[in-house]
Design a protein around this motif. Structure first.
Motif, PDB file in Angstrom:
ATOM      1  N   GLU A 178       0.827  -1.205   0.000  1.00 28.59           N
ATOM      2  CA  GLU A 178       0.000   0.000   0.000  1.00 28.59           C
ATOM      3  C   GLU A 178       0.866   1.263   0.000  1.00 28.59           C
ATOM      4  OE1 GLU A 178      -0.432  -2.671   1.828  1.00 28.59           O
ATOM      5  OE2 GLU A 178      -2.246  -3.396   0.792  1.00 28.59           O
ATOM      6  N   ARG A 179       1.900   1.274   0.857  1.00 30.25           N
ATOM      7  CA  ARG A 179       2.779   2.443   0.923  1.00 30.25           C
ATOM      8  C   ARG A 179       3.562   2.596  -0.381  1.00 30.25           C
ATOM      9  NH1 ARG A 179       6.107   5.353   4.493  1.00 30.25           N
ATOM     10  NH2 ARG A 179       7.174   6.899   3.179  1.00 30.25           N
ATOM     11  N   PHE A 180       4.083   1.480  -0.885  1.00 33.43           N
ATOM     12  CA  PHE A 180       4.877   1.539  -2.109  1.00 33.43           C
ATOM     13  C   PHE A 180       4.029   2.040  -3.281  1.00 33.43           C
ATOM     14  CE2 PHE A 180       6.510  -0.559  -5.992  1.00 33.43           C
ATOM     15  CZ  PHE A 180       7.766   0.042  -6.039  1.00 33.43           C
ATOM     16  N   ALA A 181       2.820   1.466  -3.421  1.00 31.44           N
ATOM     17  CA  ALA A 181       1.949   1.846  -4.538  1.00 31.44           C
ATOM     18  C   ALA A 181       1.576   3.321  -4.451  1.00 31.44           C
ATOM     19  CB  ALA A 181       0.698   0.971  -4.543  1.00 31.44           C
ATOM     20  N   ARG A 182       1.310   3.805  -3.218  1.00 30.57           N
ATOM     21  CA  ARG A 182       0.961   5.215  -3.053  1.00 30.57           C
ATOM     22  C   ARG A 182       2.118   6.116  -3.477  1.00 30.57           C
ATOM     23  NH1 ARG A 182      -0.280   4.918   1.787  1.00 30.57           N
ATOM     24  NH2 ARG A 182       1.560   5.824   2.809  1.00 30.57           N
TER      25      ARG A 182
ATOM     26  N   PHE B  65       0.711   4.255  -8.646  1.00 30.46           N
ATOM     27  CA  PHE B  65      -0.114   3.265  -9.338  1.00 30.46           C
ATOM     28  C   PHE B  65      -0.782   2.383  -8.292  1.00 30.46           C
ATOM     29  CE2 PHE B  65       3.103   4.500 -12.363  1.00 30.46           C
ATOM     30  CZ  PHE B  65       2.437   4.535 -13.581  1.00 30.46           C
ATOM     31  N   SER B  66      -1.879   1.724  -8.681  1.00 31.95           N
ATOM     32  CA  SER B  66      -2.569   0.862  -7.721  1.00 31.95           C
ATOM     33  C   SER B  66      -1.760  -0.396  -7.446  1.00 31.95           C
ATOM     34  CB  SER B  66      -3.942   0.461  -8.262  1.00 31.95           C
ATOM     35  OG  SER B  66      -3.803  -0.454  -9.331  1.00 31.95           O
ATOM     36  N   PRO B  67      -1.910  -1.003  -6.244  1.00 25.89           N
ATOM     37  CA  PRO B  67      -1.208  -2.261  -5.957  1.00 25.89           C
ATOM     38  C   PRO B  67      -1.526  -3.352  -6.980  1.00 25.89           C
ATOM     39  CG  PRO B  67      -2.104  -1.323  -3.937  1.00 25.89           C
ATOM     40  CD  PRO B  67      -2.652  -0.509  -5.067  1.00 25.89           C
ATOM     41  N   ALA B  68      -2.799  -3.444  -7.394  1.00 29.94           N
ATOM     42  CA  ALA B  68      -3.184  -4.486  -8.358  1.00 29.94           C
ATOM     43  C   ALA B  68      -2.460  -4.289  -9.682  1.00 29.94           C
ATOM     44  CB  ALA B  68      -4.701  -4.465  -8.572  1.00 29.94           C
ATOM     45  N   TYR B  69      -2.372  -3.033 -10.122  1.00 29.80           N
ATOM     46  CA  TYR B  69      -1.689  -2.751 -11.376  1.00 29.80           C
ATOM     47  C   TYR B  69      -0.218  -3.152 -11.291  1.00 29.80           C
ATOM     48  CZ  TYR B  69       0.005  -0.133 -15.430  1.00 29.80           C
ATOM     49  OH  TYR B  69       0.594   0.215 -16.616  1.00 29.80           O
ATOM     50  N   LEU B  70       0.432  -2.790 -10.199  1.00 29.76           N
ATOM     51  CA  LEU B  70       1.858  -3.085 -10.056  1.00 29.76           C
ATOM     52  C   LEU B  70       2.112  -4.581  -9.925  1.00 29.76           C
ATOM     53  CD1 LEU B  70       2.936  -0.157  -7.708  1.00 29.76           C
ATOM     54  CD2 LEU B  70       3.241  -0.351 -10.184  1.00 29.76           C
ATOM     55  N   ARG B  71       1.205  -5.297  -9.257  1.00 24.15           N
ATOM     56  CA  ARG B  71       1.358  -6.759  -9.180  1.00 24.15           C
ATOM     57  C   ARG B  71       1.315  -7.364 -10.579  1.00 24.15           C
ATOM     58  NH1 ARG B  71      -2.083  -6.276  -4.444  1.00 24.15           N
ATOM     59  NH2 ARG B  71      -0.920  -6.887  -2.556  1.00 24.15           N
ATOM     60  N   ASN B  72       0.400  -6.864 -11.412  1.00 24.15           N
ATOM     61  CA  ASN B  72       0.313  -7.368 -12.787  1.00 24.15           C
ATOM     62  C   ASN B  72       1.563  -7.037 -13.586  1.00 24.15           C
ATOM     63  OD1 ASN B  72      -2.203  -8.735 -13.023  1.00 24.15           O
ATOM     64  ND2 ASN B  72      -3.276  -6.781 -12.939  1.00 24.15           N
ATOM     65  N   VAL B  73       2.161  -5.880 -13.333  1.00 23.64           N
ATOM     66  CA  VAL B  73       3.408  -5.524 -14.008  1.00 23.64           C
ATOM     67  C   VAL B  73       4.510  -6.502 -13.613  1.00 23.64           C
ATOM     68  CG1 VAL B  73       5.246  -3.803 -14.145  1.00 23.64           C
ATOM     69  CG2 VAL B  73       2.857  -3.086 -14.310  1.00 23.64           C
ATOM     70  N   GLU B  74       4.664  -6.717 -12.323  1.00 23.09           N
ATOM     71  CA  GLU B  74       5.735  -7.595 -11.852  1.00 23.09           C
ATOM     72  C   GLU B  74       5.517  -9.044 -12.275  1.00 23.09           C
ATOM     73  OE1 GLU B  74       6.518  -7.242  -7.711  1.00 23.09           O
ATOM     74  OE2 GLU B  74       7.010  -5.098  -7.799  1.00 23.09           O
ATOM     75  N   ASN B  75       4.238  -9.438 -12.435  1.00 22.68           N
ATOM     76  CA  ASN B  75       3.955 -10.818 -12.844  1.00 22.68           C
ATOM     77  C   ASN B  75       3.964 -11.007 -14.348  1.00 22.68           C
ATOM     78  OD1 ASN B  75       3.633 -11.639 -10.185  1.00 22.68           O
ATOM     79  ND2 ASN B  75       1.441 -11.174 -10.154  1.00 22.68           N
ATOM     80  N   GLY B  76       4.161  -9.920 -15.097  1.00 17.02           N
ATOM     81  CA  GLY B  76       4.229 -10.026 -16.546  1.00 17.02           C
ATOM     82  C   GLY B  76       2.899  -9.937 -17.246  1.00 17.02           C
ATOM     83  N   ASN B  77       1.811  -9.638 -16.511  1.00 16.48           N
ATOM     84  CA  ASN B  77       0.494  -9.517 -17.128  1.00 16.48           C
ATOM     85  C   ASN B  77       0.249  -8.133 -17.717  1.00 16.48           C
ATOM     86  OD1 ASN B  77      -0.220 -12.177 -16.402  1.00 16.48           O
ATOM     87  ND2 ASN B  77      -0.749 -11.490 -14.333  1.00 16.48           N
ATOM     88  N   ARG B  78       1.078  -7.170 -17.312  1.00 15.86           N
ATOM     89  CA  ARG B  78       1.034  -5.834 -17.897  1.00 15.86           C
ATOM     90  C   ARG B  78       2.446  -5.418 -18.279  1.00 15.86           C
ATOM     91  NH1 ARG B  78      -3.252  -2.436 -17.855  1.00 15.86           N
ATOM     92  NH2 ARG B  78      -5.138  -3.079 -16.750  1.00 15.86           N
ATOM     93  N   ALA B  79       2.529  -4.498 -19.236  1.00 13.83           N
ATOM     94  CA  ALA B  79       3.837  -4.063 -19.713  1.00 13.83           C
ATOM     95  C   ALA B  79       4.544  -3.194 -18.688  1.00 13.83           C
ATOM     96  CB  ALA B  79       3.674  -3.274 -21.015  1.00 13.83           C
ATOM     97  N   VAL B  80       5.858  -3.274 -18.667  1.00 13.70           N
ATOM     98  CA  VAL B  80       6.661  -2.326 -17.900  1.00 13.70           C
ATOM     99  C   VAL B  80       6.848  -1.102 -18.791  1.00 13.70           C
ATOM    100  CG1 VAL B  80       8.798  -1.898 -16.660  1.00 13.70           C
ATOM    101  CG2 VAL B  80       7.856  -4.210 -16.747  1.00 13.70           C
ATOM    102  N   THR B  81       6.117  -0.041 -18.501  1.00 11.91           N
ATOM    103  CA  THR B  81       6.226   1.167 -19.310  1.00 11.91           C
ATOM    104  C   THR B  81       7.350   2.050 -18.787  1.00 11.91           C
ATOM    105  OG1 THR B  81       4.691   2.441 -17.966  1.00 11.91           O
ATOM    106  CG2 THR B  81       3.732   1.081 -19.721  1.00 11.91           C
ATOM    107  N   ALA B  82       7.684   3.060 -19.567  1.00 13.15           N
ATOM    108  CA  ALA B  82       8.726   3.993 -19.151  1.00 13.15           C
ATOM    109  C   ALA B  82       8.331   4.710 -17.861  1.00 13.15           C
ATOM    110  CB  ALA B  82       8.987   5.001 -20.268  1.00 13.15           C
ATOM    111  N   ASP B  83       7.028   5.045 -17.717  1.00 12.40           N
ATOM    112  CA  ASP B  83       6.574   5.730 -16.513  1.00 12.40           C
ATOM    113  C   ASP B  83       6.725   4.848 -15.276  1.00 12.40           C
ATOM    114  OD1 ASP B  83       5.946   7.981 -17.938  1.00 12.40           O
ATOM    115  OD2 ASP B  83       3.812   7.518 -18.114  1.00 12.40           O
ATOM    116  N   VAL B  84       6.385   3.574 -15.412  1.00 14.17           N
ATOM    117  CA  VAL B  84       6.490   2.660 -14.278  1.00 14.17           C
ATOM    118  C   VAL B  84       7.953   2.463 -13.885  1.00 14.17           C
ATOM    119  CG1 VAL B  84       6.146   0.277 -13.527  1.00 14.17           C
ATOM    120  CG2 VAL B  84       4.314   1.476 -14.715  1.00 14.17           C
ATOM    121  N   ALA B  85       8.810   2.231 -14.882  1.00 14.93           N
ATOM    122  CA  ALA B  85      10.235   2.032 -14.582  1.00 14.93           C
ATOM    123  C   ALA B  85      10.822   3.256 -13.882  1.00 14.93           C
ATOM    124  CB  ALA B  85      10.994   1.733 -15.870  1.00 14.93           C
ATOM    125  N   ALA B  86      10.457   4.444 -14.365  1.00 20.94           N
ATOM    126  CA  ALA B  86      10.974   5.671 -13.756  1.00 20.94           C
ATOM    127  C   ALA B  86      10.459   5.834 -12.330  1.00 20.94           C
ATOM    128  CB  ALA B  86      10.583   6.886 -14.600  1.00 20.94           C
TER     129      ALA B  86
END
Length: 426
Positions: free
Chosen positions: A21-25, A29-50
């Motif tokens: 919760e703290r990290f996502a805040r 991005f939402s925790p669910a969105y970030l979990r999907n990124v880390e699990n490969g279900n969503r793309a790692v975009t430039a905004d997320v990486a930054a």
């Protein structure tokens, strides 16, 4: 997307000791969105990486890794670079699902490299015994057939077939058994096959993958010194750009690069580039410039056909230009002009059966124009035609256009024809 990058991001987050919760805040991005990124279900975009780099204070490591996992690092002027990139795609080593905002930046770089690389000459491989020109002609014939299949059935199966033709061309190039002019011809084949895969990937909503193949198509066309083929690939990459919010200016730049074909192209080629430039400009609100480019497109078609018109421009007609003009007028806030253009296009080019995917898109836009003029009956009737046109066509892009129409009709369900149409669609 690279598993190495995702694993690194996950490990760094865990080592930070921050709760989800703290990290996502902090990341935004939402925790669910970030979990999907880390699990490969969503793309790692430039905004997320930054954002990961900022919160985890990783010194830009993730952004650098993302960039390194972009288009092949093989330089455009290195020996064998084009074949290296093509082989990586065929082997599945250079395909990801990143957002097109990132991919669009890379495409602009590819276009710049392509323009500089044109005219480059390289010694061919030593002559050896190999198959005759009949094999290459057969591949070209199949690619021509796939273009027509794409028009009628959509991109799903065509993408698989075009990828197979690309794999065959790469295999033949790697054998070194086709020297000189035959090698050049194979690179042209590879360029067109890669363009088809790119276009079909875009039509299926796979934007990052499409960018990879557009880049490879440009590299192969440059290797062959094929200005026309490369310009054609750029024109389709431009469609991907202007179909993506915020990327219209980039589309105009790609089409400007494609105009390097000027002098080698035909009036029909000029008409295609001008019409697509008009479409891109309409997305920016540039009404006068849009009208000028549409005038250029018509003037080019008025010059008539030429014996050296590329076969792949069979679809560039007055009707198609009018359809593009209608879409442009709709984006420029003139639904009356849009309908006039769409109706002229349908009269000149009634392609419900031959080009059902394109006509489904144009009919859905015409329905939106009727809706903008508060003509619900005409909007529903035209929407039904669009749905019938789409039929069994496999095209996420066309389906999205029709869904957009339904969403705009949704507030009018008190009117029973609208309600019936939406219920039929459901």
């Amino acid at each position: 997307m690279s598993e190495r990058l995702r694993n690194g991001m996950r490990e760094a987050r865990r080592e930070s000791g921050l709760s989800w919760e703290r990290f996502a805040r902090d990341v935004g991005f939402s925790p669910a969105y970030l979990r999907n990124v880390e699990n490969g279900n969503r793309a790692v975009t430039a905004d997320v990486a930054a954002a990961y780099d900022r919160v985890l204070q990783s010194g830009g490591r993730f952004a650098r890794t993302l960039a390194a996992d972009g288009p092949s690092s093989a330089g455009w002027d290195e020996d064998g670079a084009a074949l290296t990139v093509l082989a990586e795609l065929v082997d599945g080593r250079r395909v990801d699902r990143r957002s097109f905002v990132t991919a669009g930046v890379a495409l602009s770089a590819s276009a710049g490299h392509w323009a500089k690389a044109l005219g480059r000459t390289r010694p061919g491989p030593p002559a050896q015994a190999g198959g005759g020109p009949g094999l290459l002609a057969n591949i070209e014939h199949r690619l021509d057939h796939l273009r027509r299949v794409d028009d009628e059935l959509g991109s799903g199966e065509v993408r698989k077939q075009a990828a197979g033709e690309l794999s065959l061309a790469v295999t033949l190039l790697k054998t070194g058994r086709y020297p000189g002019a035959a090698s050049t011809r194979l690179y042209r084949i590879a360029s067109e096959a890669a363009r088809q895969v790119a276009w079909c990937s875009f039509d299926q909503g796979r934007h990052g993958t499409a960018q990879r193949y557009f880049d490879a198509s440009l590299r192969a066309s440059a290797e062959a010194g094929d200005v026309i083929g490369g310009a054609y690939a750029l024109s389709f990459a431009a469609v991907q750009c202007y179909s993506t919010p915020g990327q219209a200016d980039r589309a105009v730049a790609l089409l400007d690069a494609a105009r390097a074909a000027r002098g080698q192209g035909t009036p029909r080629m000029e008409a295609m580039l001008a019409a697509r430039t008009a479409r891109a400009l309409s997305k920016t609100g540039a009404k006068t410039a849009t009208g000028h480019q549409l005038h250029l497109a018509h003037a080019a078609l008025d010059k008539g056909s030429r014996g050296n018109d590329p076969d792949f421009l069979y679809w560039v007609t007055y009707g198609e230009v009018e359809m593009i003009a209608g879409s442009s007028a709709l984006d420029l806030g003139d639904p009356t002009e849009a309908l006039r253009r769409f109706e002229a296009g349908m009269r000149a080019y009634p392609g419900d059966e031959e080009f059902p995917r394109s006509h489904a898109i144009y009919l859905a836009r015409a329905a939106e124009a009727h809706l903008a003029l508060d003509d619900l009956d005409a909007a529903v009737a035209t929407g039904r035609r669009a749905a019938a046109c789409l039929g069994s066509v496999d095209s996420a892009r066309s389906a999205s256009q029709l869904k957009g129409l339904r969403d705009k009709l949704a507030p009018h369900t008190a009117y029973h024809p609208v309600r019936d149409f939406l219920e039929e669609a459901g």
